[in-house]
Design a protein around this motif. Structure first.
Motif, PDB file in Angstrom:
ATOM      1  N   TYR A 205       0.850  -1.190   0.000  1.00  0.00           N
ATOM      2  CA  TYR A 205       0.000   0.000   0.000  1.00  0.00           C
ATOM      3  C   TYR A 205       0.889   1.245   0.000  1.00  0.00           C
ATOM      4  CZ  TYR A 205      -4.345  -2.489   1.300  1.00  0.00           C
ATOM      5  OH  TYR A 205      -5.445  -3.299   1.328  1.00  0.00           O
ATOM      6  N   TRP A 206       0.288   2.365  -0.396  1.00  0.00           N
ATOM      7  CA  TRP A 206       0.917   3.670  -0.234  1.00  0.00           C
ATOM      8  C   TRP A 206       0.585   4.216   1.153  1.00  0.00           C
ATOM      9  CZ3 TRP A 206       4.225   3.937  -3.904  1.00  0.00           C
ATOM     10  CH2 TRP A 206       3.927   3.625  -5.225  1.00  0.00           C
ATOM     11  N   TYR A 207       1.507   5.016   1.687  1.00  0.00           N
ATOM     12  CA  TYR A 207       1.355   5.643   3.004  1.00  0.00           C
ATOM     13  C   TYR A 207       1.693   7.124   2.895  1.00  0.00           C
ATOM     14  CZ  TYR A 207       1.198   0.993   5.160  1.00  0.00           C
ATOM     15  OH  TYR A 207       0.843  -0.284   5.510  1.00  0.00           O
ATOM     16  N   ASP A 208       1.166   7.930   3.836  1.00  0.00           N
ATOM     17  CA  ASP A 208       1.533   9.338   3.857  1.00  0.00           C
ATOM     18  C   ASP A 208       2.786   9.537   4.700  1.00  0.00           C
ATOM     19  OD1 ASP A 208       0.808   9.414   6.571  1.00  0.00           O
ATOM     20  OD2 ASP A 208      -1.094  10.425   6.205  1.00  0.00           O
ATOM     21  N   GLU A 209       3.214  10.794   4.817  1.00  0.00           N
ATOM     22  CA  GLU A 209       4.487  11.084   5.495  1.00  0.00           C
ATOM     23  C   GLU A 209       4.452  10.783   6.987  1.00  0.00           C
ATOM     24  OE1 GLU A 209       5.375  15.363   5.701  1.00  0.00           O
ATOM     25  OE2 GLU A 209       3.338  15.668   4.959  1.00  0.00           O
ATOM     26  N   TYR A 210       3.258  10.587   7.549  1.00  0.00           N
ATOM     27  CA  TYR A 210       3.136  10.284   8.970  1.00  0.00           C
ATOM     28  C   TYR A 210       2.987   8.777   9.219  1.00  0.00           C
ATOM     29  CZ  TYR A 210       2.138  15.270   8.862  1.00  0.00           C
ATOM     30  OH  TYR A 210       2.212  16.621   8.631  1.00  0.00           O
ATOM     31  N   GLY A 211       3.122   8.000   8.154  1.00  0.00           N
ATOM     32  CA  GLY A 211       3.009   6.556   8.295  1.00  0.00           C
ATOM     33  C   GLY A 211       1.587   6.053   8.303  1.00  0.00           C
ATOM     34  N   LYS A 212       0.651   6.896   7.898  1.00  0.00           N
ATOM     35  CA  LYS A 212      -0.750   6.494   7.838  1.00  0.00           C
ATOM     36  C   LYS A 212      -1.059   5.913   6.466  1.00  0.00           C
ATOM     37  CE  LYS A 212      -5.460   8.253   8.518  1.00  0.00           C
ATOM     38  NZ  LYS A 212      -6.290   9.453   8.816  1.00  0.00           N
ATOM     39  N   ARG A 213      -1.666   4.746   6.467  1.00  0.00           N
ATOM     40  CA  ARG A 213      -1.958   4.049   5.219  1.00  0.00           C
ATOM     41  C   ARG A 213      -3.114   4.707   4.483  1.00  0.00           C
ATOM     42  NH1 ARG A 213      -5.371  -0.234   3.726  1.00  0.00           N
ATOM     43  NH2 ARG A 213      -6.146  -0.406   5.875  1.00  0.00           N
ATOM     44  N   TYR A 214      -2.959   4.845   3.171  1.00  0.00           N
ATOM     45  CA  TYR A 214      -4.063   5.308   2.340  1.00  0.00           C
ATOM     46  C   TYR A 214      -5.061   4.175   2.161  1.00  0.00           C
ATOM     47  CZ  TYR A 214      -1.631   9.623   1.056  1.00  0.00           C
ATOM     48  OH  TYR A 214      -1.017  10.856   1.092  1.00  0.00           O
ATOM     49  N   LEU A 215      -6.314   4.456   2.444  1.00  0.00           N
ATOM     50  CA  LEU A 215      -7.356   3.449   2.346  1.00  0.00           C
ATOM     51  C   LEU A 215      -7.857   3.329   0.918  1.00  0.00           C
ATOM     52  CD1 LEU A 215      -9.473   4.351   5.509  1.00  0.00           C
ATOM     53  CD2 LEU A 215      -7.573   2.722   5.334  1.00  0.00           C
ATOM     54  N   THR A 216      -8.315   2.136   0.572  1.00  0.00           N
ATOM     55  CA  THR A 216      -8.937   1.947  -0.727  1.00  0.00           C
ATOM     56  C   THR A 216     -10.310   2.622  -0.722  1.00  0.00           C
ATOM     57  OG1 THR A 216     -10.050  -0.103  -0.100  1.00  0.00           O
ATOM     58  CG2 THR A 216      -7.789  -0.291  -0.949  1.00  0.00           C
ATOM     59  N   PRO A 217     -10.874   2.912  -1.885  1.00  0.00           N
ATOM     60  CA  PRO A 217     -12.235   3.482  -1.918  1.00  0.00           C
ATOM     61  C   PRO A 217     -13.246   2.597  -1.203  1.00  0.00           C
ATOM     62  CG  PRO A 217     -11.188   3.736  -4.053  1.00  0.00           C
ATOM     63  CD  PRO A 217     -10.265   2.887  -3.227  1.00  0.00           C
ATOM     64  N   GLU A 218     -13.073   1.268  -1.299  1.00  0.00           N
ATOM     65  CA  GLU A 218     -13.984   0.343  -0.618  1.00  0.00           C
ATOM     66  C   GLU A 218     -13.887   0.496   0.895  1.00  0.00           C
ATOM     67  OE1 GLU A 218     -13.061  -1.095  -4.646  1.00  0.00           O
ATOM     68  OE2 GLU A 218     -11.804  -0.521  -2.946  1.00  0.00           O
ATOM     69  N   GLU A 219     -12.660   0.670   1.391  1.00  0.00           N
ATOM     70  CA  GLU A 219     -12.475   0.861   2.832  1.00  0.00           C
ATOM     71  C   GLU A 219     -13.054   2.199   3.274  1.00  0.00           C
ATOM     72  OE1 GLU A 219      -8.428  -1.484   4.063  1.00  0.00           O
ATOM     73  OE2 GLU A 219      -8.202   0.257   2.752  1.00  0.00           O
ATOM     74  N   GLN A 220     -12.869   3.216   2.443  1.00  0.00           N
ATOM     75  CA  GLN A 220     -13.436   4.524   2.759  1.00  0.00           C
ATOM     76  C   GLN A 220     -14.962   4.443   2.848  1.00  0.00           C
ATOM     77  OE1 GLN A 220     -11.861   7.262   3.570  1.00  0.00           O
ATOM     78  NE2 GLN A 220     -10.127   7.715   2.231  1.00  0.00           N
TER      79      GLN A 220
END
Length: 219
Positions: free
Chosen positions: A191-206
């Protein structure tokens, strides 16, 4: 587009094969880069200065001939048109991209060794790819490597990096492993993550989180 003299007599994308007809070894070699691609479509929905290729040939001039591409499982190039000329690319031809090489390349190791740790690494080094990720969850012991490795191009060589998720500042993304629910089966993917280590959620997860929070109001 302005071409330099050294590119004037090179073939164009219509003259080059769009596939080397080599099949992938396993489902993960398609699934994992495609998850990253579709996440980027969601994360960078308003950006048109990037291209992510999956199992696509990269034609370049650093090998023995420009007619033979290197074909990673996935790659990301910044500073190029999202849809070149409003069309889909048949392949990624460096001399048609103002010399822009991908900044990020992904290889998913398979049952058949594909030169991920030697020949392909040498090719990406010649190209000057900034970040090279090798994901090897099944055959890492055979290959005597770790399941997830990130190499960064530093002072003319690839250096193995530490930390996961690993943040790539000049790309503006981090990358790391996390479970993925594939129907009734849970598997590990990237997965991709932001600079704070938070994972980007898939649209389904959102959507699932939205329904959890506001479901009662919608009923």
């Amino acid at each position: 587009m302005v071409q330099s003299d050294r590119w004037l007599h090179l073939p164009n994308s219509n003259e080059l094969p769009c596939s080397d007809d080599t099949p992938v070894d396993n489902e993960d070699q398609n699934l994992i880069p495609n998850i990253l691609l579709f996440l980027l479509k969601f994360i960078w929905t308003d950006r048109n200065d990037w291209f992510f290729g999956v199992d696509m040939g990269i034609y370049h001039t650093t090998g023995t001939t420009p007619f033979v591409p290197v074909v990673p499982d996935g790659f990301l190039s910044l500073g190029v048109e999202r849809h070149k000329g409003g069309l889909s690319r048949k392949s990624y031809v460096v001399w048609e991209e103002n010399g822009m090489v991908p900044q990020f390349v992904l290889e998913v190791a398979s049952l058949t060794p594909g030169g991920e740790y030697d020949t392909k690494m040498a090719t990406y080094a010649r190209l000057g790819v900034s970040y090279y990720v090798i994901y090897n969850p099944q055959y890492w012991q055979r290959d005597q490597h770790q399941p997830f490795e990130v190499y960064r191009w530093i002072d003319g060589t690839y250096e193995l990096q530490v930390g996961e998720p690993y943040w790539m500042p000049d790309i503006g993304l981090g990358i790391g492993r996390h479970p993925y629910q594939d129907g009734d089966v849970q598997r590990e993917v990237l997965y991709w993550y932001d600079e704070y280590g938070k994972r980007y959620l898939t649209p389904e997860e959102q959507l699932a989180r939205y329904r959890e929070r506001f479901g009662e109001l919608l009923e």
